[in-house]
Design a protein around this motif. Structure first.
Motif, PDB file in Angstrom:
ATOM      1  N   UNK A 196       0.820  -1.214   0.000  1.00 44.79           N
ATOM      2  CA  UNK A 196       0.000   0.000   0.000  1.00 44.79           C
ATOM      3  C   UNK A 196       0.852   1.262   0.000  1.00 44.79           C
ATOM      4  N   UNK A 197       2.064   1.147   0.484  1.00 40.46           N
ATOM      5  CA  UNK A 197       2.973   2.299   0.501  1.00 40.46           C
ATOM      6  C   UNK A 197       4.385   1.772   0.680  1.00 40.46           C
ATOM      7  N   UNK A 198       5.367   2.673   0.590  1.00 44.85           N
ATOM      8  CA  UNK A 198       6.745   2.285   0.858  1.00 44.85           C
ATOM      9  C   UNK A 198       7.656   2.532  -0.315  1.00 44.85           C
ATOM     10  N   UNK A 199       8.901   2.047  -0.172  1.00 49.36           N
ATOM     11  CA  UNK A 199       9.920   2.262  -1.194  1.00 49.36           C
ATOM     12  C   UNK A 199      10.750   1.006  -1.340  1.00 49.36           C
ATOM     13  N   UNK A 200      11.546   0.969  -2.414  1.00 51.48           N
ATOM     14  CA  UNK A 200      12.459  -0.146  -2.666  1.00 51.48           C
ATOM     15  C   UNK A 200      13.784   0.440  -3.103  1.00 51.48           C
ATOM     16  N   UNK A 201      14.876  -0.179  -2.646  1.00 53.49           N
ATOM     17  CA  UNK A 201      16.194   0.343  -3.019  1.00 53.49           C
ATOM     18  C   UNK A 201      16.445   0.154  -4.508  1.00 53.49           C
ATOM     19  N   UNK A 202      16.615  -1.117  -4.935  1.00 53.60           N
ATOM     20  CA  UNK A 202      16.925  -1.401  -6.332  1.00 53.60           C
ATOM     21  C   UNK A 202      16.041  -2.525  -6.834  1.00 53.60           C
ATOM     22  N   UNK A 203      15.451  -2.338  -7.995  1.00 46.53           N
ATOM     23  CA  UNK A 203      14.741  -3.400  -8.689  1.00 46.53           C
ATOM     24  C   UNK A 203      15.489  -3.672  -9.990  1.00 46.53           C
ATOM     25  N   UNK A 204      16.025  -4.895 -10.099  1.00 44.43           N
ATOM     26  CA  UNK A 204      16.751  -5.293 -11.304  1.00 44.43           C
ATOM     27  C   UNK A 204      15.979  -6.399 -12.014  1.00 44.43           C
ATOM     28  N   UNK A 205      15.767  -6.220 -13.321  1.00 42.16           N
ATOM     29  CA  UNK A 205      15.078  -7.205 -14.141  1.00 42.16           C
ATOM     30  C   UNK A 205      15.912  -7.358 -15.407  1.00 42.16           C
ATOM     31  N   UNK A 206      16.791  -8.367 -15.409  1.00 43.22           N
ATOM     32  CA  UNK A 206      17.754  -8.428 -16.505  1.00 43.22           C
ATOM     33  C   UNK A 206      18.019  -9.867 -16.947  1.00 43.22           C
ATOM     34  N   UNK A 207      18.342  -9.998 -18.253  1.00 41.14           N
ATOM     35  CA  UNK A 207      18.765 -11.265 -18.858  1.00 41.14           C
ATOM     36  C   UNK A 207      17.729 -12.372 -18.714  1.00 41.14           C
ATOM     37  N   UNK A 208      16.457 -12.007 -18.642  1.00 38.43           N
ATOM     38  CA  UNK A 208      15.396 -13.003 -18.555  1.00 38.43           C
ATOM     39  C   UNK A 208      14.882 -13.357 -19.948  1.00 38.43           C
ATOM     40  N   UNK A 209      14.471 -14.611 -20.121  1.00 39.85           N
ATOM     41  CA  UNK A 209      13.963 -15.087 -21.403  1.00 39.85           C
ATOM     42  C   UNK A 209      12.444 -15.170 -21.318  1.00 39.85           C
ATOM     43  N   UNK A 210      11.760 -14.282 -22.044  1.00 37.81           N
ATOM     44  CA  UNK A 210      10.307 -14.207 -22.006  1.00 37.81           C
ATOM     45  C   UNK A 210       9.705 -14.506 -23.371  1.00 37.81           C
ATOM     46  N   UNK A 211      10.446 -15.266 -24.211  1.00 38.84           N
ATOM     47  CA  UNK A 211      10.046 -15.436 -25.606  1.00 38.84           C
ATOM     48  C   UNK A 211       8.793 -16.284 -25.769  1.00 38.84           C
ATOM     49  N   UNK A 212       8.421 -17.065 -24.763  1.00 42.87           N
ATOM     50  CA  UNK A 212       7.276 -17.955 -24.923  1.00 42.87           C
ATOM     51  C   UNK A 212       6.038 -17.468 -24.190  1.00 42.87           C
TER      52      UNK A 212
END
Length: 678
Positions: free
Chosen positions: A556-572
């Motif tokens: 409902x509220x708050x913060x996050x330091x780092x969100x990393x979304x990398x090198x993932x395979x989403x082809x299907x």
């Protein structure tokens, strides 16, 4: 006080009577047949007459020695015309007659016959006769001869350091209370105790006292059965045991309203159960122990009148607790419970727990299933240490884990299938803290697990979620797992639900699959408020289905330091369409300070304003300066052409680079949504 001593060639010690000699000689060799001496008094039958033969051999019986140097024939009484009978061949010491010899004890004919009882009256208690069994002889109705299949060996051996419970007067018939003989046998410190084939019945709550340094070995079919009236429902049988080992024994307690069979946080330690079977144990078997407890190659089954609630099967154990190569098979009629509960409770502070290569199965697939196959939970503010749950199989059962400085859940296989409606929380691995006082610390790792949830429908309560972390830890690692959800309808669920107020959460090299094409499923959900740590989602493969969001920061509220979304395979995979759908990140309130997305395949960083649907057969060029996914749904489409090549599809997801073209051929206009990719 009078001194007593013997035997001597002169003086007061020359007068030795039979009872004195018997008392002294029992310290040398226990009662039984002497193994390896001649032919060991084996009983055989030729099948040609109503007789058996007792072969040569020697025996030691209550301080006296017997030898038979020639085979003896024993005549069997004539068979009853209507009912069978069980007779007994025994060895008897008769102190009144000063003899030891082989005797024949005729049973009573009956529809369900039982063997005759042995006489066991010790000379040290004023008795005159003691008998030990050699063989049972089954006499069929109208029998005219005894064959080898009618003879059942009942011998036990006088091995040095070994004693048979029958030597203490145990009947082992499932009817007679053998509490007193068992108490006497377990008091034989340093001995190996043989529990013969049959049922050793323990009735009520006898005072077992201190049991130290003994080994109890069962023969095939050895059963230790506990009964007890309801007035004993708050008591524990064994409360002072150390350096005790049970092998090849079946434990039963189907009608024992006890608190526990074994339990003491201060006086129970160094126990080992090997190749044992625990069947229909209604109370807790092991409530607590100071430490050093091992269950090795044991089997637990609940076959008759399964309880609605099982508090626990194995409870809190201190340092060094091992459950290895065991099988747990239960079928609960509703209710809840746990099979292994590792808890802190003064003065027990569990550490070094190894639950390895076991099989957990709840066979009841339509009700409320086992609350937890393994429950790791502190009771108070003290942490557990070094918890390892490795290479197990969980079928319709799950793990709760909390409050430890290190938890390793590695190489396990989970499957939840054919479940009923109304289960409040379909979770197979849950890192949690029920008391909200002792969250996990150190590293929690989930590595190389295989997790399958079958038949998850929209009619079920709660939110299906194969892996759920609802409390923080210093470092969470979820790596090299394969997680599959078979959802149907509009089932709502998460593949992973995290609390990334952990300092660091790493989700990498996993495979995620779900089967529904119209789901409300979020791949990774972070449902917390306040200050969140780093969430790193790297090198994962996401297969099949469509998703509401890949990442949902749902607090409902708050913060996050780092969100990393990398090198993932989403082809299907693709993203669903609709309100609050179709974005890789859904974050209405929690805002990452730093967001890193790079090198993902088939990745849509955000929705694009969809152009109008072109006329049928009109070639349409991607109007955006970035690659885009086009999601075509509905209408009556005959073909879709990309860059002049017919795809053979009439709907779905299509990737268009800048300047690429798409042509829709239809009789009824479809709808489409556009999402940019990197």
């Amino acid at each position: 006080m009078t001194d007593s001593y013997f035997p001597f060639t002169s003086g007061s010690g020359t007068q030795v009577d039979t009872s004195q000699w018997s008392m002294m000689a029992r310290n040398w060799v226990p009662t039984g047949v002497i193994k390896g001496a001649l032919n060991e008094l084996a009983v055989t039958a030729a099948g040609t007459a109503m007789s058996v033969s007792v072969d040569t051999g020697r025996a030691f019986i209550m301080g006296g020695q017997y030898q038979n140097d020639a085979s003896k024939a024993v005549q069997i009484a004539a068979a009853d015309a209507t009912n069978p009978r069980i007779d007994l061949i025994a060895l008897r010491i008769d102190w009144s007659a000063n003899t030891i010899g082989i005797v024949y004890l005729e049973g009573t004919a009956a529809a369900s016959p039982v063997a005759p009882s042995l006489t066991q009256n010790d000379i040290l208690s004023g008795g005159t006769r003691w008998e030990i069994p050699l063989a049972q002889v089954a006499v069929a109705a109208n029998a005219t001869a005894i064959s080898s299949s009618d003879v059942t060996d009942e011998r036990y051996y006088a091995t040095e350091g070994t004693i048979n419970i029958r030597a203490f007067g145990a009947k082992v018939d499932g009817v007679t209370d053998d509490s007193a003989p068992l108490i006497a046998a377990l008091a034989s410190e340093g001995m190996t105790i043989i529990l013969p084939k049959g049922v050793c019945l323990i009735d009520g709550v006898p005072a077992f006292g201190t049991i130290k340094n003994v080994r109890i070995i069962g023969q095939n079919g050895s059963i230790l059965r506990f009964n007890g009236p309801s007035s004993f429902n708050s008591q524990t049988l064994f409360t002072d045991m150390s350096h005790v080992q049970f092998e090849n024994v079946t434990f039963e307690a189907p009608n024992a309203p006890l608190s526990a069979i074994i339990g003491s946080s201060t006086n129970v330690e160094w126990l080992k159960f090997r190749d044992c079977t625990f069947q229909d144990i209604t109370p807790t078997f092991l409530l607590s122990a100071k430490g050093h407890v091992t269950f090795d190659k044991c089997t637990w089954t609940q076959t008759s009148s399964p309880p609605s609630t099982l508090a626990q099967t194995i409870g809190g154990v201190g340092e060094d607790f091992y459950v290895i190569d065991c099988g747990f098979n239960f079928a609960f009629n509703g209710g809840s419970g746990c099979l292994i509960s590792v808890t802190t409770n003064q003065p027990i502070f569990p550490k070094n727990v190894w639950i390895v290569n076991n099989h957990f199965m709840d066979e009841n697939q339509t009700g409320y299933l086992v609350d937890a196959a393994v429950d790791i939970e502190p009771n108070g503010s003290t942490q557990l240490e070094n918890i390892n749950i490795l290479n197990n199989t969980f079928y319709n059962s799950r793990i709760y884990a909390s409050g430890a400085d290190r938890i390793s859940i590695r190489g396990n296989r989970f499957r939840w299938t054919s479940v009923g409606v109304g289960q409040p929380n379909w979770t197979q691995i849950q890192i949690y803290n029920s008391s909200a006082t002792v969250p996990p610390t150190g590293t929690v790792e989930l590595i190389d697990n295989r997790i399958i949830q079958d038949t998850i429908t929209s009619g079920m309560g709660g939110t299906p979620c194969p892996v759920k972390q609802v409390q923080a830890c210093d470092r969470l690692v979820i790596r090299e797992n394969r997680i599959l959800m078979n959802t149907s309808g509009n089932a709502v669920g998460y593949m992973l639900e995290l609390n990334t107020s952990s300092i660091e959460s790493i989700i990498e090299e996993n495979t995620f699959e779900q089967t529904n094409t119209n789901p409300n499923v979020v791949l990774i959900a972070n449902d917390t408020t306040g200050s969140n740590g780093d969430l790193k989602i790297r090198r994962n493969k996401v297969r099949t289905g469509q998703w509401q969001h890949f990442v949902g920061l749902l607090g409902a509220s708050g913060s996050m330091n780092t969100l990393e979304f990398s090198d993932n395979d989403l082809t299907e995979v693709g993203l669903s369409t609709g309100t609050n759908y179709g974005t890789w990140l859904y974050s209405p309130s929690v805002v990452p300070t730093r967001k890193l997305t790079q090198r993902n395949l088939n990745f849509a960083p955000g929705a694009l304003g969809a152009p109008g649907i072109p006329s049928s057969g009109t070639q349409f060029t991607n109007p955006f300066s970035v690659p885009a996914f086009v999601f075509v749904t509905g209408g009556t489409v005959s073909s879709i052409v990309i860059n002049g090549a017919t795809t053979g599809l009439t709907g779905g997801s299509f990737m268009l680079n800048p300047e690429d073209t798409i042509t829709l051929n239809y009789s009824g206009a479809p709808s489409w949504a556009w999402a940019g990719t990197q």
